[in-house]
Write an enzyme that holds these catalytic residues in place. Structure first.
Site, PDB file in Angstrom:
ATOM      1  N   SER A 120       0.699  -1.274  -0.018  1.00  0.00           N
ATOM      2  CA  SER A 120      -0.090   0.014  -0.103  1.00  0.00           C
ATOM      3  C   SER A 120       0.765   1.265  -0.083  1.00  0.00           C
ATOM      4  O   SER A 120       1.815   1.229   0.372  1.00  0.00           O
ATOM      5  CB  SER A 120      -1.042   0.020   1.166  1.00  0.00           C
ATOM      6  OG  SER A 120      -1.894   1.010   1.112  1.00  0.00           O
ATOM      7  N   HIS A 145       0.945   0.600   7.908  1.00  0.00           N
ATOM      8  CA  HIS A 145       0.153  -0.715   7.391  1.00  0.00           C
ATOM      9  C   HIS A 145       1.367  -1.637   7.340  1.00  0.00           C
ATOM     10  O   HIS A 145       1.270  -2.960   7.289  1.00  0.00           O
ATOM     11  CB  HIS A 145      -0.124  -0.359   5.834  1.00  0.00           C
ATOM     12  CG  HIS A 145      -1.544  -0.027   5.557  1.00  0.00           C
ATOM     13  ND1 HIS A 145      -2.385  -0.769   6.253  1.00  0.00           N
ATOM     14  CD2 HIS A 145      -2.105   1.134   5.537  1.00  0.00           C
ATOM     15  CE1 HIS A 145      -3.702  -0.240   5.807  1.00  0.00           C
ATOM     16  NE2 HIS A 145      -3.694   1.016   5.567  1.00  0.00           N
ATOM     17  N   ASP A 198     -10.651   4.871   3.434  1.00  0.00           N
ATOM     18  CA  ASP A 198     -10.406   3.637   3.815  1.00  0.00           C
ATOM     19  C   ASP A 198     -11.504   2.939   4.455  1.00  0.00           C
ATOM     20  O   ASP A 198     -11.596   1.844   4.361  1.00  0.00           O
ATOM     21  CB  ASP A 198      -9.210   3.561   4.615  1.00  0.00           C
ATOM     22  CG  ASP A 198      -7.900   3.751   4.202  1.00  0.00           C
ATOM     23  OD1 ASP A 198      -7.870   3.601   2.961  1.00  0.00           O
ATOM     24  OD2 ASP A 198      -6.851   4.122   5.092  1.00  0.00           O
TER      25      ASP A 198
END
Lengths: 429, 429
Positions: B230, B255, B353
């Site tokens: 990501s 992440h 998100d």
């Protein structure tokens, strides 16, 4: 053709299965070619053209000169040029209407989301050589690329057919290269000194080309879709005209020995008539050896009812599906797996192949269960955009905080909390 | 973070390159797992779960019982449930508007073409286990599947987090299996005694899962898109609030160690401020070790002008692009490569998100040059349909005859000529 009366549903999967192609051996041939082009660039392309196509590209160059493309027009009959122009117009009209306008959507007060479509900057089209110069495919891939606003449209083809060059000019292809086979796919995937690297590769080809596309796709390159031999399924009842049905089956069969042809009917009479006229018509074709070969593997299936026919067609997921039945449009509504559907006695597949307006690059091999044919969508990306006002963040923020916390993503939560705190500070209650 | 002042354009490709992941070794591990599941079915899944996840699936079974899914709701706080329901609503609203109505287009008199969207019959969703239970991804994949009308929605996840089950129920998942890793992808691609074979596979995962998806895609299975780590790019000017920018960079960095974070600015002052506050904020995070690692490979790039910034961002093609600049919407119009764009100071990525409505399954690794994020489109096929009247065939037929003849496809021509002759016979002039 083999006539199969009333097969049991348990037999359907075997009946409808496409011939399995072993790809391993082809991949073993193709992978080194990809590597050779990736590391060797133009020089490798010249060596490979010599080796596989017996063509010397070292003199004339890899790229086709604009003057050669411009000159193509004079080599075509006026009849063909005007046919190509009419097809261009119809295809353009149909694909133009696939444009999606930007629409802003407020999902919560102050939270606005939308999508914009942007043409893929650089696309590569492949058109094979061989006996049939597929200028129609130049239109089918080039027109949506042009409509999408793709800035660089690269065409690789080993053919120097003037109709291909004429079509390429019509659709605004920016560069044409005389490169064929797996090496053409490699050139567009990796780029060479002459060939620009593209972001998505389209077009038909033999097993080597197909394998090359699948291998570069595994590395992340976008491609139009996986490919297999072309195929048609015809569902006909007694309202169908047997000679038309036979002609449609043959127009599929002439594509090649591996073409798939399927006739489904509730009428034994229809099946018998089609089978008879098929033999007569076959004798009149220039590509009759190919077509006869394809028919050997093809099937006529007699079913009990329309419901059975529809289930069977959905299980088969044909690339082309001709519905030559009385209630064709109603049946079409119940079809969930197909590339393109042709309704009634006067809608032969070949019109869709060339000029009705729909795209002829369609999912074969049952891929219609998950894939669509090529359309304007294939040449654009849809970028989502969002704008949130301070009030909007106060509305949606707590939702995000709760979810981020539950997913143990602290920093995701903090990116919201920090902003909410700053808003609270600026506007104390 | 590394600050890079005014890099030369020639340096951009190296600066913006993602770390190259060698896939060969992973493929060599994954390919036998796929084969094992393909030939061994459920039994192989049980063996592999024991081996890789130290889980015994032979007792409880592969499928999660409906009662267990129903019971999940009671294990969640009311706050979380209502947050998930609100996110569900927003995502549903945004994706619902992506529905395309059927529009019939007459390309020539008597030649009518249209498209219909049909949900892919069977889809498979994968949700990884691990530290963050990604129930948000269940919403992002399940809602468009539900809207598309997919009949079978299979979910494989090694996680038994109740929020995942709760979300699965909301979106109408039809079957949940406690299967993780490459073997889950294999199960959905080939089908086993318990797991239905699906036509398209979606969802994130580690390198093994990703490799499995790419390998089954090479065999023709449809997948959402290729995946990489990501990433976020932030373009900020002096109108940006440094603490917000830092929080956004960190929410990406947390992440994982391989996350990509990029800050682009024309303001040295802004870059310095962000860098300062970044260090302070980092200290407050639970996942700070991961985030710190990601920041080591991340860059702050100082550019001369807005035009340079836009070119650089288009060259990078970020998964997430935050535009924290005064004229954000104008800049967004010039962005041609990005997964999703976030405008202004109050639109943090984490809202997208979870809950703004846009999809969070987006193209990473520069794939945004050719791929779109997941949307309703990802779960439907668009079937083209055409109907031609006898008059329509008289209009378009000669075009097809000329083109088919020029492509040396006799039988294609004959399918039209035969019909035209029969019409001429029926209605002699």
């Amino acid at each position: 053709m083999n006539i199969i009366p009333f097969p049991d549903r348990a037999e359907w999967p075997a009946l409808l299965a496409r011939p399995v192609q072993s790809t391993q051996q082809i991949e073993a041939t193709v992978a080194p070619i990809l590597e050779q082009v990736r590391s060797g660039g133009d020089a490798a392309l010249i060596v490979l053209a010599q080796k596989f196509d017996k063509v010397d590209l070292s003199e004339g160059g890899l790229e086709v000169a604009t003057s050669e493309i411009d000159a193509a027009e004079d080599q075509l009959s006026d009849e063909l040029k005007s046919a190509i122009r009419q097809a261009y117009q119809n295809i353009r009209l149909f694909h133009e209407r696939q444009t999606q306008p930007v629409e802003k959507i407020e999902t919560m007060p102050g939270v606005t989301c939308w999508r914009k479509s942007v043409g893929i900057e650089k696309v590569g089209l492949y058109i094979p050589g061989g006996t049939a110069p597929l200028f129609s495919t130049v239109l089918m891939l080039g027109i949506p690329a042009q409509l999408a606003g793709c800035r660089e449209i690269v065409l690789c083809t080993p053919s120097n057919n003037p109709a291909i060059y004429f079509a390429a000019k019509l659709v605004g292809v920016t560069k044409v290269f005389r490169i064929g086979g797996a090496q053409a796919i490699a050139a567009m995937a990796y780029g060479t000194e002459s060939v620009p690297q593209v972001y998505k590769i389209f077009g038909p080809g033999n097993q080597y080309v197909t394998s090359a596309k699948m291998l570069v796709a595994k590395e992340g390159m976008a491609i139009d879709m996986p490919a297999g031999p072309s195929e048609v399924a015809v569902y006909a009842d007694d309202s169908a005209i047997p000679a038309f049905v036979a002609a449609d089956l043959l127009s599929q069969a002439e594509h090649g020995a591996d073409s798939q042809v399927l006739l489904v009917s509730t009428s034994k009479k229809l099946i018998t008539s089609v089978n008879l006229t098929l033999t007569t018509q076959l004798g009149k074709l220039s590509r009759q050896t190919l077509a006869a070969k394809a028919l050997e593997n093809s099937k006529m299936i007699l079913v009990e009812s329309q419901a059975d026919a529809i289930d069977l067609l959905n299980a088969y997921a044909a690339e082309h599906l001709i519905l030559s039945v009385e209630n064709a449009e109603t049946v079409a509504e119940q079809i969930i797996n197909a590339g393109s559907i042709f309704l009634g006695n006067y809608t032969p597949e070949s019109v869709g192949d060339y000029a009705s307006g729909t795209n002829h690059t369609l999912p074969t091999n049952g891929f219609a269960r998950a894939y669509s044919g090529v359309s304007l969508d294939s040449f654009v990306k849809k970028i989502t955009i969002q704008h949130i006002t301070p009030e909007g963040l106060q509305n949606v923020g707590p939702v995000v905080e709760a979810m981020a916390e539950a997913e143990s993503l602290d920093a995701h939560k903090r990116a919201v909390s920090l902003r909410l705190a700053s808003l609270a500070e600026a506007n104390p209650v």
